[in-house]
Design an enzyme around this catalytic site. Sequence first.
Site, mmCIF file in Angstrom:
data_model
loop_
_atom_site.group_PDB
_atom_site.id
_atom_site.type_symbol
_atom_site.label_atom_id
_atom_site.label_comp_id
_atom_site.label_asym_id
_atom_site.label_seq_id
_atom_site.Cartn_x
_atom_site.Cartn_y
_atom_site.Cartn_z
ATOM 1 N N SER A 258 32.340 34.328 -53.885
ATOM 2 C CA SER A 258 30.986 33.931 -54.274
ATOM 3 C C SER A 258 30.621 32.581 -53.652
ATOM 4 O O SER A 258 30.647 32.451 -52.428
ATOM 5 C CB SER A 258 30.888 33.914 -55.802
ATOM 6 O OG SER A 258 29.556 33.748 -56.217
ATOM 7 N N ASP A 353 22.257 41.832 -53.316
ATOM 8 C CA ASP A 353 22.694 40.612 -53.998
ATOM 9 C C ASP A 353 21.495 39.780 -54.436
ATOM 10 O O ASP A 353 20.619 39.464 -53.638
ATOM 11 C CB ASP A 353 23.595 39.797 -53.062
ATOM 12 C CG ASP A 353 24.307 38.653 -53.769
ATOM 13 O OD1 ASP A 353 23.935 38.317 -54.908
ATOM 14 O OD2 ASP A 353 25.246 38.095 -53.178
ATOM 15 N N HIS A 381 25.740 41.473 -56.151
ATOM 16 C CA HIS A 381 26.616 40.380 -55.741
ATOM 17 C C HIS A 381 28.062 40.827 -55.585
ATOM 18 O O HIS A 381 28.620 41.476 -56.460
ATOM 19 C CB HIS A 381 26.530 39.258 -56.776
ATOM 20 C CG HIS A 381 27.238 38.009 -56.396
ATOM 21 N ND1 HIS A 381 27.017 37.348 -55.215
ATOM 22 C CD2 HIS A 381 28.183 37.280 -57.057
ATOM 23 C CE1 HIS A 381 27.772 36.273 -55.156
ATOM 24 N NE2 HIS A 381 28.503 36.209 -56.249
#
Length: 418
Positions: A258, A353, A381
């Site tokens: 991330s 995302d 995501h």
Amino acid sequence: MAAPGNKFFIQEKLKQVAPHHESFKALWETKWKQPCERGVYPFMYAAVADFQPVVDTIVAKGLKRPYDWDEYAQCFFPKAEELVARAKDAEGEGNPEKASELYLRASALYRIARFPAPRSEKQRYAWEKGKEATIKGLGLERYPSVEVEIPHVHAANGDGKVLLGYYHLPAEASSSHKAPLVIIFCGLDAYRTDLTVWKNGWAQLGCATLIVEIPGTGDNPGAPSDPSSPDRVWSSMFDWVAKQGGIDQTRIVNWGFSTGGHYSIRVAHTHADKLKGVVAHGGGSHHMFNPKWLDAVDDLEYPFDLAHTLCHKFRYADFEQFKEEAQGKFSLLSTGILEKPCTRLLLVNGTEDEIFPIDDYYLCLLHGGPKEARFVPGTKHMGEPDSYFVILKWIFELLDIQGDVNQFLSTVPSKPKY
């Protein structure tokens, strides 16, 4: 923005408000209960039986945004303290397996108490108590992790002095039998106490792991508002790695999760000679800092206030100032990082995302040397779960490891026994 018309690929979704933002009750019912039951992010090491009474308390209080973070965090402490006490009893009874599980289940409660970032006094307390519980639990596992203090010898401009990490070196590793190393960069809200769930899979394959946070999160010493601080921190980290006799210095890879993926893209360019390959998983590079994106994302996929959590991470007190300055200051395009030579770099994310735009990976492909990419269609995501199969196969091949992806992934979810 990379879509036609100078738009984001998910432009129309920027106007929406995800249902989980209505209240904590909605968050639990629409987004969090299922991963808690499965023991996966953000509920690593968790047992749903521990969380349900806490959830009931929070729902009874009617907590919703804007959250009182101290009131929110306090709800988790009684159950976490109970689990720690049970873990100590199990340890005294000579049952390390039970003690480890209970310590780590307590750590899961402390994690969600300080989630998404320790911004209040009680959330900071939760972070400290979570570390205590985690390292005790990890030390009792079959493949134990230890906390290492890496001297930040390149510190400058307000950096701290030490980079803390969780390190596992396979027992069979030595100067004559060196192990490959996987360096994991944590994300905005998942710290080293959390991403250690990946350690057992690598340990079973004879790989060492080093798990560290990124500047502005956890215990990373890099000055949060200095865009070059990560470069100094990673230089100190690689100096330390070079002194580890059991590590094969020719087989070191980095995997950033991330927000950690943003730093992985950067390190692939700034420290290309130190790494055999890098995976940037669900990260961003430039458009993640676009003011229009930042104005929208507090209402989208992320559980809480993403843009304001990022603002806190980079230590801006004023959100409007953060929006005005962030792209010019931290973008990997604006600062010229993407034009530098880089090591092998794999970019993986979901096309839908709503945390960091897929536009950022498209942008990466347009600059600097050729890169590898896999965009997972129809997923948000991180592109889960398909992304993990892509990434693990890529790393196995890169490190010349014979691994079974399904077996590896079976080690990640928590499976409460006690």
